[in-house]
Design an enzyme around this catalytic site. Structure first.
Site, PDB file in Angstrom:
ATOM      1  N   ASP A   1      -1.782  10.920  -1.931  1.00  0.00           N
ATOM      2  CA  ASP A   1      -2.172   9.882  -2.896  1.00  0.00           C
ATOM      3  C   ASP A   1      -2.512  10.475  -4.250  1.00  0.00           C
ATOM      4  O   ASP A   1      -2.489   9.786  -5.272  1.00  0.00           O
ATOM      5  CB  ASP A   1      -3.360   9.084  -2.364  1.00  0.00           C
ATOM      6  CG  ASP A   1      -2.898   8.188  -1.237  1.00  0.00           C
ATOM      7  OD1 ASP A   1      -2.803   8.685  -0.093  1.00  0.00           O
ATOM      8  OD2 ASP A   1      -2.573   7.021  -1.506  1.00  0.00           O
TER       9      ASP A   1
ATOM     10  N   ASN B   1      -5.084  12.762   0.724  1.00  0.00           N
ATOM     11  CA  ASN B   1      -4.245  11.836   1.504  1.00  0.00           C
ATOM     12  C   ASN B   1      -5.144  11.081   2.480  1.00  0.00           C
ATOM     13  O   ASN B   1      -6.365  11.286   2.509  1.00  0.00           O
ATOM     14  CB  ASN B   1      -3.146  12.628   2.237  1.00  0.00           C
ATOM     15  CG  ASN B   1      -2.092  11.726   2.844  1.00  0.00           C
ATOM     16  OD1 ASN B   1      -1.568  10.837   2.176  1.00  0.00           O
ATOM     17  ND2 ASN B   1      -1.782  11.915   4.116  1.00  0.00           N
ATOM     18  N   LYS B   2      -4.548  10.220   3.263  1.00  0.00           N
ATOM     19  CA  LYS B   2      -5.293   9.372   4.198  1.00  0.00           C
ATOM     20  C   LYS B   2      -6.288  10.185   5.018  1.00  0.00           C
ATOM     21  O   LYS B   2      -5.976  11.287   5.475  1.00  0.00           O
ATOM     22  CB  LYS B   2      -4.282   8.670   5.123  1.00  0.00           C
ATOM     23  CG  LYS B   2      -4.852   7.735   6.154  1.00  0.00           C
ATOM     24  CD  LYS B   2      -5.765   6.686   5.575  1.00  0.00           C
ATOM     25  CE  LYS B   2      -5.102   5.832   4.510  1.00  0.00           C
ATOM     26  NZ  LYS B   2      -6.066   4.998   3.764  1.00  0.00           N
TER      27      LYS B   2
ATOM     28  N   ARG C   1       0.873  -1.183   0.000  1.00  0.00           N
ATOM     29  CA  ARG C   1       0.000   0.000   0.000  1.00  0.00           C
ATOM     30  C   ARG C   1       0.904   1.225   0.000  1.00  0.00           C
ATOM     31  O   ARG C   1       2.123   1.119   0.056  1.00  0.00           O
ATOM     32  CB  ARG C   1      -1.007  -0.017   1.175  1.00  0.00           C
ATOM     33  CG  ARG C   1      -0.654  -0.752   2.412  1.00  0.00           C
ATOM     34  CD  ARG C   1       0.478  -0.149   3.180  1.00  0.00           C
ATOM     35  NE  ARG C   1       0.245   1.269   3.426  1.00  0.00           N
ATOM     36  CZ  ARG C   1       1.165   2.139   3.709  1.00  0.00           C
ATOM     37  NH1 ARG C   1       2.434   1.770   3.768  1.00  0.00           N
ATOM     38  NH2 ARG C   1       0.890   3.411   3.917  1.00  0.00           N
TER      39      ARG C   1
ATOM     40  N   ARG D   1      -7.619  -0.223  -6.544  1.00  0.00           N
ATOM     41  CA  ARG D   1      -7.790   0.898  -5.605  1.00  0.00           C
ATOM     42  C   ARG D   1      -7.889   2.189  -6.439  1.00  0.00           C
ATOM     43  O   ARG D   1      -7.021   2.448  -7.273  1.00  0.00           O
ATOM     44  CB  ARG D   1      -6.624   0.980  -4.606  1.00  0.00           C
ATOM     45  CG  ARG D   1      -6.540  -0.236  -3.683  1.00  0.00           C
ATOM     46  CD  ARG D   1      -5.587   0.012  -2.527  1.00  0.00           C
ATOM     47  NE  ARG D   1      -6.143   0.945  -1.561  1.00  0.00           N
ATOM     48  CZ  ARG D   1      -5.443   1.449  -0.529  1.00  0.00           C
ATOM     49  NH1 ARG D   1      -4.184   1.120  -0.366  1.00  0.00           N
ATOM     50  NH2 ARG D   1      -5.998   2.281   0.313  1.00  0.00           N
TER      51      ARG D   1
ATOM     52  N   GLN E   1      -2.049   2.532  10.072  1.00  0.00           N
ATOM     53  CA  GLN E   1      -0.755   2.530   9.368  1.00  0.00           C
ATOM     54  C   GLN E   1       0.307   3.311  10.137  1.00  0.00           C
ATOM     55  O   GLN E   1       1.495   3.031  10.023  1.00  0.00           O
ATOM     56  CB  GLN E   1      -0.895   3.143   7.969  1.00  0.00           C
ATOM     57  CG  GLN E   1      -1.676   2.299   6.984  1.00  0.00           C
ATOM     58  CD  GLN E   1      -3.121   2.727   6.923  1.00  0.00           C
ATOM     59  OE1 GLN E   1      -3.704   3.141   7.916  1.00  0.00           O
ATOM     60  NE2 GLN E   1      -3.725   2.614   5.757  1.00  0.00           N
TER      61      GLN E   1
ATOM     62  N   ALA F   1       0.879   5.183  -2.060  1.00  0.00           N
ATOM     63  CA  ALA F   1       0.702   5.531  -3.475  1.00  0.00           C
ATOM     64  C   ALA F   1       1.863   5.090  -4.377  1.00  0.00           C
ATOM     65  O   ALA F   1       1.641   4.402  -5.384  1.00  0.00           O
ATOM     66  CB  ALA F   1       0.433   7.030  -3.596  1.00  0.00           C
TER      67      ALA F   1
HETATM   68  O1  MRU Z   1      -4.408   3.300   2.375  1.00  0.00           O
HETATM   69  P1  MRU Z   1      -2.928   3.460   2.255  1.00  0.00           P
HETATM   70  O2  MRU Z   1      -2.163   2.841   3.372  1.00  0.00           O
HETATM   71  O3  MRU Z   1      -2.433   3.021   0.899  1.00  0.00           O
HETATM   72  O4  MRU Z   1      -2.714   5.023   2.345  1.00  0.00           O
HETATM   73  C1  MRU Z   1      -1.427   5.556   2.290  1.00  0.00           C
HETATM   74  C2  MRU Z   1      -1.405   7.024   2.447  1.00  0.00           C
HETATM   75  O5  MRU Z   1      -2.416   7.671   2.601  1.00  0.00           O
HETATM   76  C3  MRU Z   1      -0.087   7.697   2.308  1.00  0.00           C
HETATM   77  O6  MRU Z   1      -0.044   8.841   3.093  1.00  0.00           O
HETATM   78  C4  MRU Z   1       0.100   8.100   0.849  1.00  0.00           C
HETATM   79  O7  MRU Z   1      -0.046   6.988   0.007  1.00  0.00           O
HETATM   80  C5  MRU Z   1       1.386   8.743   0.600  1.00  0.00           C
HETATM   81  S1  MRU Z   1       2.622   7.494   0.486  1.00  0.00           S
HETATM   82  C6  MRU Z   1       4.113   7.998   0.261  1.00  0.00           C
END
Ligand code: MRU
Length: 360
Positions: free
Chosen positions: A241, A251-252, A52, A89, A200, A54
């Site tokens: 993302d 982002n998350k 997981r 995704r 995470q 991006a």
């Molecule tokens: O759902 P995830 O774990 O894939 O989400 C990841 C994030 O939101 C990260 O902050 C984002 O991908 C940036 S990664 C360098």
């Protein structure tokens, strides 16, 4: 980056022809790798978040396409594999970007040559990601250093989710400046948002930072605002993302609330991202498709039991509905700056175009 003295990346091809990844669903309790042998293996790894983040989603999709072409390098197979991978995704734009890059490279080739060429291009894509993340580290470190010099004490950085090396091929985006600064001897400490529902931050960011020796403290997602009010956060750095051409940062989920709290308390808020995360076709963050994941990620939580086994337990009453939207969008006006491989710029169309003049 190193774990117990051994250098790791998150994804690499192996002699058998498979693609090996770190199985992130088992961290932080167990460091295990998994071999992806087929298109479906790669799609499943992205879907279930074995991999997981991006940039790593993009790298896995690139290798997934290469794996798919081992049996059949026809145009039809490329179409099918791209559709399967794209459907895994929806939010991280790196996925579509990586597929487009590999497809453009192999399109002029004969079907029989495409699998090998796709593997090679996926490898180059990974090398580029590593170089870009390293450069993000250098540019971001300058911001941390500057802050440390003016504060004359250690710098407290807050981060959300995991935007470290586990989310990329190596180094990370938001964590690259932190690693680079730490390695340069700059005193810092990281507040790590646990990042419900999948944690995470608590499981992956804390694991990474601990393995590298970076001082850090895990906090519940709702503590950041209080810490900012009390002067205990000097800057926020998050990943992304998908960032629009106008600088809105997806982002998350929970990132937006951190940006609001940061603005209210005069705390600088940065997003760190490579060019592969910029969606030049979108102007407005509200147009970004936000992934909706299963309710169970909210209604249940998993962790290590006393006997060493990992268990999932319910924390929400039976019958209560749960909504699990995995990302949110922070409007550009709340973002102090974007840290990219080409430098730091304002979160705006003009700022991005200054760094990427070829996109004018
Ligand atoms: O759902 P995830 O774990 O894939 O989400 C990841 C994030 O939101 C990260 O902050 C984002 O991908 C940036 S990664 C360098």
């Amino acid at each position: 980056m190193k774990i117990s003295g051994t250098a790791y990346r998150t994804i690499w091809p192996v002699k058998s022809g498979a693609v090996r990844v770190i199985d992130q669903s088992r961290l932080p309790f167990e460091l295990r790798t998994l071999d992806l042998n087929t298109l479906e293996d790669a799609a499943q790894a992205i879907r279930t978040m074995v991999v997981r983040g991006a940039p790593l989603i993009g790298a896995t999709a690139a290798y997934g396409l290469a794996l798919a072409l081992r049996e059949d390098g026809s145009d039809g197979r490329i179409e099918h594999a791209s559709r399967v991978l794209q459907a895994t995704r929806p939010t991280a734009v790196n996925l579509a970007w990586a597929l487009a890059r590999v497809r453009a490279f192999i399109a002029p080739l004969a079907p029989g040559e495409r699998a090998r060429a796709a593997f090679e291009e996926a490898g180059r894509l990974c090398e580029d990601d590593v170089a870009q993340c390293r450069a993000i580290g250098t540019h971001g470190m300058a911001l941390i250093r500057e802050l440390g010099v003016s504060l004359r004490r250690r710098v407290n950085v807050l981060t959300h989710c995991n935007a470290g090396w586990l989310a990329c091929v190596d180094w990370g985006t938001a964590l690259a400046p932190i690693y680079t600064a730490y390695d340069a001897g700059i005193e810092l400490h990281v507040w790590v948002d646990e990042t419900r529902p999948r944690n995470q931050g608590a499981s992956l960011t804390a694991y990474e930072l601990g393995a590298h020796g970076v001082p850090h403290t895990v906090i519940v997602d709702n503590l950041g605002g209080h810490l900012m009010q009390h002067g205990r956060v000097d800057m926020v750095i998050v990943g992304s993302d998908r960032t629009t051409a106008a600088g809105d940062v997806c982002n998350k989920v929970g990132t937006y609330l951190k940006a609001l709290a940061a603005r209210d308390n005069g705390v600088p808020f940065y997003a760190a991202l490579p060019v592969s995360t910029i969606d030049w076709s979108l102007d407005e963050g509200r147009l970004i498709e936000i992934e909706e994941r299963c309710e169970q990620e909210v209604t249940h939580i998993s962790g290590l039991a006393a006997d060493g086994s990992v268990h999932s337990v319910r924390v929400v009453p039976e019958g209560s509905a749960a909504l699990n939207l995995a990302f949110d969008v922070t409007p550009a006006r709340l973002v102090t700056g974007l840290i990219t491989e080409r430098g730091v710029c304002p979160a705006s169309r003009e700022g991005l175009q200054r760094l990427y003049p070829e996109r004018r």
